[in-house]
Enzyme design. Structure first.
Site, PDB file in Angstrom:
ATOM      1  N   HIS A  22       0.759  -1.223  -0.098  1.00 48.39           N
ATOM      2  CA  HIS A  22      -0.074  -0.029  -0.032  1.00 48.39           C
ATOM      3  C   HIS A  22       0.757   1.183   0.100  1.00 48.39           C
ATOM      4  O   HIS A  22       0.684   2.036  -1.145  1.00 48.39           O
ATOM      5  CB  HIS A  22      -0.862   0.159   1.213  1.00 48.39           C
ATOM      6  CG  HIS A  22      -1.876   1.021   1.298  1.00 48.39           C
ATOM      7  ND1 HIS A  22      -2.959   1.277   0.776  1.00 48.39           N
ATOM      8  CD2 HIS A  22      -1.764   2.406   2.108  1.00 48.39           C
ATOM      9  CE1 HIS A  22      -3.678   2.352   1.024  1.00 48.39           C
ATOM     10  NE2 HIS A  22      -2.839   3.349   1.606  1.00 48.39           N
ATOM     11  N   GLU A  23       1.677   1.305   0.960  1.00 48.07           N
ATOM     12  CA  GLU A  23       2.615   2.512   0.868  1.00 48.07           C
ATOM     13  C   GLU A  23       3.711   2.657  -0.002  1.00 48.07           C
ATOM     14  O   GLU A  23       4.018   3.623  -0.543  1.00 48.07           O
ATOM     15  CB  GLU A  23       3.592   2.466   2.365  1.00 48.07           C
ATOM     16  CG  GLU A  23       2.639   2.353   3.599  1.00 48.07           C
ATOM     17  CD  GLU A  23       1.652   3.646   3.702  1.00 48.07           C
ATOM     18  OE1 GLU A  23       2.112   4.803   3.027  1.00 48.07           O
ATOM     19  OE2 GLU A  23       0.436   3.662   4.273  1.00 48.07           O
TER      20      GLU A  23
ATOM     21  N   HIS B   2       1.948   4.821  -2.859  1.00 51.64           N
ATOM     22  CA  HIS B   2       1.947   6.113  -2.765  1.00 51.64           C
ATOM     23  C   HIS B   2       3.482   6.565  -2.904  1.00 51.64           C
ATOM     24  O   HIS B   2       3.661   7.543  -3.671  1.00 51.64           O
ATOM     25  CB  HIS B   2       1.818   6.531  -1.043  1.00 51.64           C
ATOM     26  CG  HIS B   2       0.174   6.200  -0.759  1.00 51.64           C
ATOM     27  ND1 HIS B   2      -0.853   6.495  -1.518  1.00 51.64           N
ATOM     28  CD2 HIS B   2      -0.292   5.729   0.437  1.00 51.64           C
ATOM     29  CE1 HIS B   2      -1.941   6.447  -0.824  1.00 51.64           C
ATOM     30  NE2 HIS B   2      -1.578   5.664   0.389  1.00 51.64           N
TER      31      HIS B   2
END
Length: 563
Positions: A17-18, A21
């Site tokens: 997920h990170e 980003h």
């Protein structure tokens, strides 16, 4: 519990997920100050090109901190620390900020496709098409199918897995079909007739009763030897037994005595010797097995315990700290069903499996929804070797299914004994193209189910405590999956990744979905949302998430102690 398996699973989900980003922020020229797995104090890490890559103390989560991305700031806090102030997040064009925030959930939705594709190509474990149990009165039972049979053909179409068999059965129309089964190395064609109420199901399951036994007569060989309801049979004459079908097979080969190794509920092992006698079992015409001749039956048709109260449909027993009206007693308790009773017949229907109990009780329901009632039924039980007959009216309650969705059903108020185990499994291998297609279809299907469930939570059609889980539940599920093997663990990771991706898209401030909503509003209005509005929304979002996490933690702990 396998804590390491849970930590590894959470770490991978957070990293993916990170990383979404992070990588898109880098592509858009935004300076990333910190990339952290975990929250709190920095434990270990390194700095490269101005970014601190770290592992922090609390492993449940992670974050990417970008310059000028303080959710409570104005976006210019890092201007004096950057060689190029345009590298601050809030100074980038709105479409870039949108992509950076959306990349996290997007990566969570891509990960399952990769994981599922890998699993399908590496050989997905699937149940073999071996019958573990049948429902009474089902098309399969009426056609003469038995537990232990292997399905090999359906209307001329070969089947090799339970999934393939299910797909072939669901495609069958009404009428008579030929199903070829294999029994004791012989192939036998059976004529199976589907009626309108069968809905493509012939009434079989790959689950089979565990070798947890029930004893309904103390005068039987098993009862005389001291075997008790709830004992787990581990060995017969020194040979291991994995389930009740294996127990029956082992007992069919013994003479007038049988030596059993059993384990009681308190985990104490002991050896007992069964000796044949002139005792004869109570038979209802559907259970005729070598195990019953010794007085042994699957514990799944026995009452493990009788519930004391039945909760009214949709009415909580306690409201806040003040007790509400006392819930009524269960029909089973009111009418004298006892722990250890064996279900013999219900409304004249012979009972051979717990599904026979649930389906027969369900058939008493009259009407739908909260206004539904149940008609009286005849309950025949075996207790201490004698037949007990009762007239009982089931109670209709609002219950939840395995996924937390509300529905109404009639109950007697008894909890079954025993357990079920899976039968044999095989590996199904898929070529790359087919694996990608199946992985994509499964990801889309699961995503649709999660979105539907979120809608049901909002409308009150699903129970919050049965639909949401937090870190404790993830640890419990990951631990269980790890014990089953890497395939189960990886599959759970893929499913949780889908949930994480979709939940993060919910338009709640602090979540990615809330930020995306702000950026969409900015794109439409032509100017950013006011700092005051953004700050108030973020504060409300934080309070909402804290309250939600506290509530979910209570649910998790309750499930943990409930088992």
């Amino acid at each position: 519990m396998n804590i390491l398996a849970a930590v590894a699973l959470i770490a991978i989900l957070v990293f993916i997920h990170e990383f979404g980003h992070y990588i898109v922020a880098k592509m858009c020229g935004v300076h990333v100050k910190i990339f952290s797995l975990g929250y709190g104090q920095r434990v270990v890490g390194f700095v490269h090109n101005g970014t601190d890559y770290r592992i922090s103390l609390l492993p449940f989560g992670g974050y990417v901190l970008m310059a000028g991305a303080d959710p409570f700031g104005y976006g210019d806090e890092d201007d004096d620390l950057l060689d190029d102030p345009s590298r601050a997040f809030m100074r980038r064009p709105v479409w870039q900020r949108f992509l950076i925030i959306a990349a996290g959930p997007a990566m969570n939705l891509v990960l399952p496709i990769v994981v599922f594709t890998t699993l399908f190509m590496a050989g997905e474990p699937q149940p073999a098409p071996v019958v573990g149990s049948l429902s009474q009165g089902s098309p399969a039972q009426e056609a003469g199918m038995q537990a232990g049979d292997t399905l090999v053909e359906i209307d001329g179409q070969a089947v090799s897995t339970w999934r393939g068999m299910g797909a072939a059965l669901s495609a069958l129309g009404l009428g008579t079909h030929t199903i070829v089964i294999e029994r004791e190395e012989a192939r036998i064609p059976l004529s199976v007739t589907l009626e309108p109420d069968d809905a493509g199901s012939i009434g079989i399951s790959f689950l089979r009763p565990a070798s947890i036994v029930g004893v309904d007569d103390p005068a039987s060989p098993a009862g005389a030897a001291g075997v008790q309801t709830g004992d787990l049979v581990l060995e017969v004459n020194g040979a291991d037994v994995a389930d009740f079908l294996a127990l029956e097979e082992a007992l069919s080969a013994v003479g007038d005595t049988a030596t059993l190794t059993v384990q009681s509920a308190n985990a104490r092992k002991r050896t007992v010797e069964l000796v044949r006698s002139d005792w004869r079992p109570h038979t209802n015409g559907v259970i005729d097995s070598p195990a019953q001749d010794w007085g042994l039956l699957p514990a799944t048709i026995f009452v493990a315990n009788v519930g004391e109260t039945a909760q009214d449909a949709g009415i909580e027993v306690f409201s806040g700290c003040r007790p509400g009206p006392a819930p009524p007693p269960t029909p089973a308790l009111e009418n004298g069903i006892l722990d250890g009773d064996r279900y013999f017949r219900l409304d004249g229907v012979p009972i051979a499996d717990w599904t026979d109990v649930t389906s027969t009780v369900a058939a008493t329901m009259q009407g739908e929804g909260a206004d539904a009632t149940a008609r009286p039924m005849t309950v025949e039980l075996i207790r201490d070797g004698g037949l007990v007959t009762l007239e009982i009216t089931p109670k209709v309650i609002r219950d939840t299914n395995l996924t937390g969705e509300y529905y109404y059903r009639p109950i007697l108020g008894t909890v079954r004994g025993g357990d079920w185990v899976e039968g044999p499994s095989i590996r199904q291998y898929y070529p790359f193209g087919v694996a990608v297609r199946r992985a994509t279809e499964e990801t889309i299907q699961v995503s649709g189910l999660i979105v539907t469930r979120l809608g049901q939570l909002i409308t009150g059609e699903a129970a919050v405590d049965k639909s949401l889980g937090g870190p404790v539940e993830i640890v419990r599920q990951a631990s269980t999956a790890a014990e089953k093997g890497v395939f189960s663990w990886a599959r759970l990771m893929a499913l949780l990744s889908i949930s994480l991706g979709i939940v993060n898209l919910v338009p709640v401030p602090v979540l990615d979905g809330g930020q995306i909503l702000f950026f969409l509003m900015e794109a439409i209005r032509g100017r950013p949302v006011s700092h005051t509005l953004r700050e108030r929304a973020q504060q409300l979002g934080v309070l909402f998430l804290v309250a939600l996490m506290m509530m979910v933690l209570v649910f998790d702990i309750h499930r943990l102690f409930e088992g």
